[in-house]
Design a protein around this motif. Structure first.
Motif, mmCIF file in Angstrom:
data_model
loop_
_atom_site.group_PDB
_atom_site.id
_atom_site.type_symbol
_atom_site.label_atom_id
_atom_site.label_comp_id
_atom_site.label_asym_id
_atom_site.label_seq_id
_atom_site.Cartn_x
_atom_site.Cartn_y
_atom_site.Cartn_z
ATOM 1 N N HIS A 1 16.982 7.481 -48.941
ATOM 2 C CA HIS A 1 16.956 6.609 -47.762
ATOM 3 C C HIS A 1 16.596 7.411 -46.508
ATOM 4 O O HIS A 1 16.985 7.062 -45.401
ATOM 5 C CB HIS A 1 18.317 5.925 -47.590
ATOM 6 C CG HIS A 1 18.732 5.092 -48.769
ATOM 7 N ND1 HIS A 1 19.382 5.628 -49.871
ATOM 8 C CD2 HIS A 1 18.577 3.768 -49.027
ATOM 9 C CE1 HIS A 1 19.612 4.654 -50.752
ATOM 10 N NE2 HIS A 1 19.138 3.524 -50.263
ATOM 11 N N GLU B 1 11.259 -2.598 -46.785
ATOM 12 C CA GLU B 1 11.781 -1.250 -46.968
ATOM 13 C C GLU B 1 12.683 -0.858 -45.798
ATOM 14 O O GLU B 1 13.731 -0.232 -45.996
ATOM 15 C CB GLU B 1 10.635 -0.249 -47.111
ATOM 16 C CG GLU B 1 11.065 1.206 -47.206
ATOM 17 C CD GLU B 1 11.867 1.533 -48.450
ATOM 18 O OE1 GLU B 1 12.292 2.702 -48.595
ATOM 19 O OE2 GLU B 1 12.054 0.643 -49.311
ATOM 20 N N ARG C 1 14.503 -2.847 -44.046
ATOM 21 C CA ARG C 1 15.779 -3.573 -44.206
ATOM 22 C C ARG C 1 16.631 -2.938 -45.295
ATOM 23 O O ARG C 1 17.857 -2.877 -45.182
ATOM 24 C CB ARG C 1 15.493 -5.043 -44.493
ATOM 25 C CG ARG C 1 14.887 -5.774 -43.288
ATOM 26 C CD ARG C 1 14.778 -7.262 -43.527
ATOM 27 N NE ARG C 1 13.718 -7.601 -44.462
ATOM 28 C CZ ARG C 1 12.444 -7.778 -44.116
ATOM 29 N NH1 ARG C 1 12.063 -7.614 -42.864
ATOM 30 N NH2 ARG C 1 11.542 -8.120 -45.021
ATOM 31 N N ARG C 2 15.985 -2.465 -46.368
ATOM 32 C CA ARG C 2 16.739 -1.775 -47.429
ATOM 33 C C ARG C 2 17.411 -0.526 -46.893
ATOM 34 O O ARG C 2 18.591 -0.269 -47.171
ATOM 35 C CB ARG C 2 15.802 -1.410 -48.587
ATOM 36 C CG ARG C 2 16.503 -0.699 -49.752
ATOM 37 C CD ARG C 2 15.518 -0.217 -50.800
ATOM 38 N NE ARG C 2 14.824 1.000 -50.395
ATOM 39 C CZ ARG C 2 15.277 2.234 -50.632
ATOM 40 N NH1 ARG C 2 16.449 2.426 -51.230
ATOM 41 N NH2 ARG C 2 14.577 3.284 -50.245
ATOM 42 N N ARG D 1 20.411 -1.355 -44.612
ATOM 43 C CA ARG D 1 21.602 -1.792 -45.350
ATOM 44 C C ARG D 1 22.379 -0.605 -45.900
ATOM 45 O O ARG D 1 23.619 -0.575 -45.870
ATOM 46 C CB ARG D 1 21.199 -2.742 -46.485
ATOM 47 C CG ARG D 1 20.847 -4.140 -46.049
ATOM 48 C CD ARG D 1 20.786 -5.089 -47.233
ATOM 49 N NE ARG D 1 19.787 -4.696 -48.223
ATOM 50 C CZ ARG D 1 18.508 -5.081 -48.197
ATOM 51 N NH1 ARG D 1 18.077 -5.869 -47.222
ATOM 52 N NH2 ARG D 1 17.678 -4.703 -49.145
ATOM 53 N N TYR D 2 21.656 0.387 -46.414
ATOM 54 C CA TYR D 2 22.345 1.551 -46.977
ATOM 55 C C TYR D 2 23.146 2.288 -45.905
ATOM 56 O O TYR D 2 24.336 2.562 -46.087
ATOM 57 C CB TYR D 2 21.338 2.508 -47.615
ATOM 58 C CG TYR D 2 21.964 3.843 -47.967
ATOM 59 C CD1 TYR D 2 22.749 3.980 -49.111
ATOM 60 C CD2 TYR D 2 21.816 4.949 -47.136
ATOM 61 C CE1 TYR D 2 23.356 5.184 -49.417
ATOM 62 C CE2 TYR D 2 22.408 6.157 -47.434
ATOM 63 C CZ TYR D 2 23.184 6.275 -48.569
ATOM 64 O OH TYR D 2 23.801 7.476 -48.854
#
Length: 566
Positions: free
Chosen positions: A343, A207, A209-210, A213-214
């Motif tokens: 996010h 999570e 890392r997600r 990235r955003y």
């Protein structure tokens, strides 16, 4: 001879986490707390910007002994109020005392003494985070006038959500103690220590890392800084001197804006934010820029009743390309807000570090302007009766009706305090309730005059009124009052000019003494996080949650963290 099998790394981490939750071992700071703590170390003169003062006039016969006991009860109930902040081997940590009492005192003012000035001085008195306490309560009594309650807390311990939670609990506790009972309130489902440990674990996993990235994709190539018309050159070192201009949207306009939001399938917050984006774009002559807002930081339900510094700044990218009407701009803002909220758990200080933002000591990283719509998780705020002449947000505001807080049979109404500090160039802070929307446009007085703040606030109301009447009308056609010096203030940028278009004075050494590299030395989840397989203090020389410092000057023995202060 000890024949027990050696503990695994996972067992050691679990044991250490339990000790931290129980207060038996120092706990690392959350990313947001680290940022505030480091600011307190390197820019102590900015400390007033992180004091959160709230004052109320007390109506009714106050039982001060019961009130003191109610605050003592809050201190015992919430470990964050028994917490102090320091560092171990260069790592910032927080320690929770097993017991504690509220810093509560009663002051008797002399006849004719300026109570407002006395409260103002008390509200601005700095905290010692290493020694504590992190909050204090003062009741000021004066002849012939009702007493005033002042509650000041350092931001490292609470946020806006926490305040509404605490006011409700304070009311329950005071009502109980006033009649000789002990409050019967369920304990919070989680502590702030649980949040710190959860954040570390989340960031170390998929999570985290997600989320990274955003934000890296959105802000990897940021637009130019917002160039609002300033009245003075930007100081070489950011100042925190502020004032506030009160504004109000009457009930008719508030309902019209809420109707626009409902018809677009979005919220009042997004509609008010869109109006603010249109104001900034028109004033600066820019269609692509960044501004900040906040998420509650409580995306997990178990933290809903936990008091602490959860709030997390979010960066929004405004898109006003093509001279849109309000409806089009609202749709774009809605998408931006929904993406940001999806996010929201990525800590802003870590984002600044990972993006490698060059630290400019004259301004905040990534954005200089922020927007807030205050709201209670318990529903709409209750307004006081007429005659308070105070905004619910705490400033003097002729004709306004402040907030009403109920403590048992007592009624507390907003007592206006001076507004002397700001963390940005501008911040629009609004609150909805009762008969309309009240607001404060906070501004940095080293950049803007009161007249310029009033000009911006007036145009904000005009834009919303025009959009409510003609939502399809493009921004350039909405009612707008030009600034008398707008053209000369916001001239084209020249080499050596500040981004505001005003020549900047020669740079002087930063008050913090830090260069850009030192300001990006925060820990990373991979570099030493409690739940990511990092070494424990038994295995090494560092508490979990801290990475490797980069070079640069910083307080002796203390590893630098991202220099963000939101």
């Amino acid at each position: 001879m000890d024949t027990r099998a050696p503990r695994s790394a996972a067992d050691k981490r679990a044991l250490l986490a339990d000790l931290m939750r129980a207060g038996a071992a120092p706990l690392p700071l959350s990313y947001g707390q680290r940022s505030l703590w480091f600011m307190d170390q390197v820019r102590p003169e900015a400390g007033v910007a992180y004091n959160m003062p709230f004052a109320w006039t007390i109506h009714g016969e106050a039982d001060l002994a019961a009130l003191r006991r109610a605050f003592d009860w809050l201190t015992e109930r919430h470990p964050i109020f028994r917490t102090t902040y320091g560092h171990v081997r260069g790592t910032p940590v927080q320690r929770v005392s097993p017991t504690g009492r509220a810093a509560f005192r009663v002051l008797d003012a002399d006849a004719g003494q300026d109570v407002a000035a006395l409260l103002d001085a008390e509200a601005r008195r700095p905290f010692d985070l290493a020694r504590g306490p992190v909050y204090r309560v003062t009741v000021v009594r004066s002849p012939g006038r009702p007493p005033v309650l002042l509650w000041v807390t350092h931001h490292i311990a609470i946020d806006g959500w926490s305040l509404f939670q605490l006011l409700e609990e304070l009311g329950q506790a005071y009502a109980a103690f006033a009649v000789g009972r002990v409050p019967s309130v369920p304990a919070p489902a989680a502590t702030y220590a649980d949040h710190v440990l959860w954040q570390a674990s989340m960031l170390a996993g998929p999570e985290g890392r997600r989320l990274e990235r955003y934000w890296s994709g959105l802000l990897g190539d940021p637009p130019p800084v917002l160039r609002l018309p300033a009245d003075r050159p930007r100081p070489a070192d950011q100042s925190f001197n502020g004032a506030a201009h009160a504004l109000r949207l009457d009930s008719a306009l508030s309902e019209s804006v809420a109707g626009l939001a409902a018809s677009a399938g979005t919220t009042l917050y997004t509609a008010l934010l869109t109006g603010f984006q249109l104001l900034l774009g028109r004033a600066a002559g820019q269609e692509d820029f960044l501004l900040g807002t906040w998420a509650s930081g409580r995306s997990r339900p178990e933290f809903a009743g936990t008091v602490g510094y959860f709030v997390n700044p979010l960066v929004l990218r405004a898109d006003l390309s093509g001279d849109p009407g309000f409806g089009v701009a609202l749709g774009r803002a809605r998408g931006s807000v929904l993406d940001a909220l999806d996010h929201q758990d990525y800590p802003f200080p870590l984002l600044v570090e990972r993006l490698g933002v060059d630290r400019d000591p004259s301004r905040s990283p990534l954005f200089d302007v922020a927007f807030t719509l205050r709201a209670s998780q318990r529903g709409e705020i209750e307004r006081a009766g007429s005659g308070t002449a105070a905004s619910p947000l705490g400033a003097a505001a002729p004709g306004e009706r402040g907030m009403l807080v109920r403590l048992g049979d007592l009624e507390l109404t907003t007592f206006p305090l001076g507004q002397h500090a700001i963390r940005f160039d501008l911040e629009m802070e609004l609150i909805s309730g009762g008969d309309g929307i009240s607001g404060l446009l906070r501004y940095n007085t080293d950049l803007f005059d009161a007249g310029t703040a009033g000009w911006l606030a007036g145009n904000y109301v005009r834009i919303l009124a025009g959009a409510a009447a003609h939502p399809e009308r493009p921004l350039s056609a909405l009612d707008w009052t030009p600034h008398p010096r707008h053209a000369t203030l916001r001239g084209p940028a020249t080499p050596g000019s500040a981004p505001d278009g005003v020549p900047r004075p020669a740079a002087k050494p930063s008050v913090s003494g830090l260069d850009g590299d030192a300001l990006r030395g925060a820990g990373t989840p991979e570099g030493g996080d409690l739940l990511s397989g990092a070494r424990t203090p038994e295995d090494g020389d560092r508490l979990p949650g801290v990475g490797t410092p980069e070079s640069g000057n910083h307080p002796p023995g203390v590893e630098p963290v991202p220099y963000t202060h939101l």
